[in-house]
Scaffold this motif. Structure first.
Motif, PDB file in Angstrom:
ATOM      1  N   PRO A  27      50.252  35.700  37.687  1.00 63.07           N
ATOM      2  CA  PRO A  27      49.472  34.803  38.541  1.00 63.07           C
ATOM      3  C   PRO A  27      50.156  34.625  39.899  1.00 63.07           C
ATOM      4  O   PRO A  27      51.379  34.719  40.014  1.00 63.07           O
ATOM      5  CB  PRO A  27      49.456  33.492  37.767  1.00 63.07           C
ATOM      6  CG  PRO A  27      50.615  33.577  36.845  1.00 63.07           C
ATOM      7  CD  PRO A  27      50.826  35.029  36.543  1.00 63.07           C
ATOM      8  N   LEU A  28      49.368  34.400  40.901  1.00 56.48           N
ATOM      9  CA  LEU A  28      49.887  34.229  42.254  1.00 56.48           C
ATOM     10  C   LEU A  28      50.433  32.808  42.394  1.00 56.48           C
ATOM     11  O   LEU A  28      49.696  31.838  42.358  1.00 56.48           O
ATOM     12  CB  LEU A  28      48.771  34.469  43.273  1.00 56.48           C
ATOM     13  CG  LEU A  28      49.178  34.421  44.738  1.00 56.48           C
ATOM     14  CD1 LEU A  28      50.190  35.521  45.045  1.00 56.48           C
ATOM     15  CD2 LEU A  28      47.982  34.580  45.629  1.00 56.48           C
ATOM     16  N   HIS A  29      51.764  32.678  42.502  1.00 57.43           N
ATOM     17  CA  HIS A  29      52.402  31.368  42.589  1.00 57.43           C
ATOM     18  C   HIS A  29      52.586  30.920  44.031  1.00 57.43           C
ATOM     19  O   HIS A  29      52.763  29.750  44.299  1.00 57.43           O
ATOM     20  CB  HIS A  29      53.773  31.381  41.910  1.00 57.43           C
ATOM     21  CG  HIS A  29      53.692  31.526  40.431  1.00 57.43           C
ATOM     22  ND1 HIS A  29      53.164  30.563  39.606  1.00 57.43           N
ATOM     23  CD2 HIS A  29      54.072  32.534  39.608  1.00 57.43           C
ATOM     24  CE1 HIS A  29      53.218  30.963  38.357  1.00 57.43           C
ATOM     25  NE2 HIS A  29      53.760  32.153  38.320  1.00 57.43           N
ATOM     26  N   HIS A  30      52.606  31.867  44.936  1.00 60.37           N
ATOM     27  CA  HIS A  30      52.864  31.539  46.326  1.00 60.37           C
ATOM     28  C   HIS A  30      51.601  31.757  47.148  1.00 60.37           C
ATOM     29  O   HIS A  30      50.715  32.501  46.760  1.00 60.37           O
ATOM     30  CB  HIS A  30      53.996  32.404  46.873  1.00 60.37           C
ATOM     31  CG  HIS A  30      55.248  32.298  46.064  1.00 60.37           C
ATOM     32  ND1 HIS A  30      56.062  31.195  46.086  1.00 60.37           N
ATOM     33  CD2 HIS A  30      55.803  33.150  45.169  1.00 60.37           C
ATOM     34  CE1 HIS A  30      57.080  31.375  45.271  1.00 60.37           C
ATOM     35  NE2 HIS A  30      56.940  32.552  44.693  1.00 60.37           N
ATOM     36  N   SER A  31      51.569  31.130  48.272  1.00 57.09           N
ATOM     37  CA  SER A  31      50.405  31.316  49.135  1.00 57.09           C
ATOM     38  C   SER A  31      50.437  32.730  49.705  1.00 57.09           C
ATOM     39  O   SER A  31      51.495  33.341  49.807  1.00 57.09           O
ATOM     40  CB  SER A  31      50.426  30.285  50.256  1.00 57.09           C
ATOM     41  OG  SER A  31      51.603  30.431  51.034  1.00 57.09           O
ATOM     42  N   PRO A  32      49.302  33.252  50.062  1.00 55.61           N
ATOM     43  CA  PRO A  32      49.268  34.603  50.618  1.00 55.61           C
ATOM     44  C   PRO A  32      50.038  34.669  51.932  1.00 55.61           C
ATOM     45  O   PRO A  32      50.325  33.647  52.560  1.00 55.61           O
ATOM     46  CB  PRO A  32      47.786  34.881  50.822  1.00 55.61           C
ATOM     47  CG  PRO A  32      47.083  33.596  50.652  1.00 55.61           C
ATOM     48  CD  PRO A  32      47.991  32.656  49.942  1.00 55.61           C
ATOM     49  N   ALA A  33      50.383  35.864  52.334  1.00 54.57           N
ATOM     50  CA  ALA A  33      51.159  36.063  53.558  1.00 54.57           C
ATOM     51  C   ALA A  33      50.382  35.536  54.759  1.00 54.57           C
ATOM     52  O   ALA A  33      49.150  35.561  54.792  1.00 54.57           O
ATOM     53  CB  ALA A  33      51.449  37.548  53.746  1.00 54.57           C
TER      54      ALA A  33
END
Length: 92
Positions: A27-33
């Protein structure tokens, strides 16, 4: 056979992929670039470089102290042990 829509094909391929492997994307834990200005990027790089150099200096000092067998003890000149020889006694 009857032609299938792209959505049906995608679902069928996904089911097939689920059948062959249990691997899943984390799962994506960080915000997108996000895009940064050049100034922001340079400021962040300088900050990271300074933090890295500070960490390297601390590590080098620690290794040097270990190599030279230096023990850092707390010096308390007003402590109880230093006052023992200063105790004044009356001879009477």
């Amino acid at each position: 056979g009857s032609p299938i829509t792209t959505e049906e094909r995608r679902l069928r391929d996904k089911k097939h992929l689920n059948y062959i492997t249990a691997a899943r994307l984390p799962p994506l834990h960080h915000s997108p670039a996000k895009l940064l200005s050049i100034e922001e990027s340079i400021a962040i790089q300088i900050q990271q470089k300074e933090a890295y150099e500070e960490m390297q200096a601390k590590l080098a000092a620690q290794k040097l102290a270990e190599r030279l067998n230096i023990k850092m003890l707390r010096f308390q000149p007003e402590g109880e042990a230093s006052m023992q020889y200063r105790e004044v006694r009356d001879e009477d």
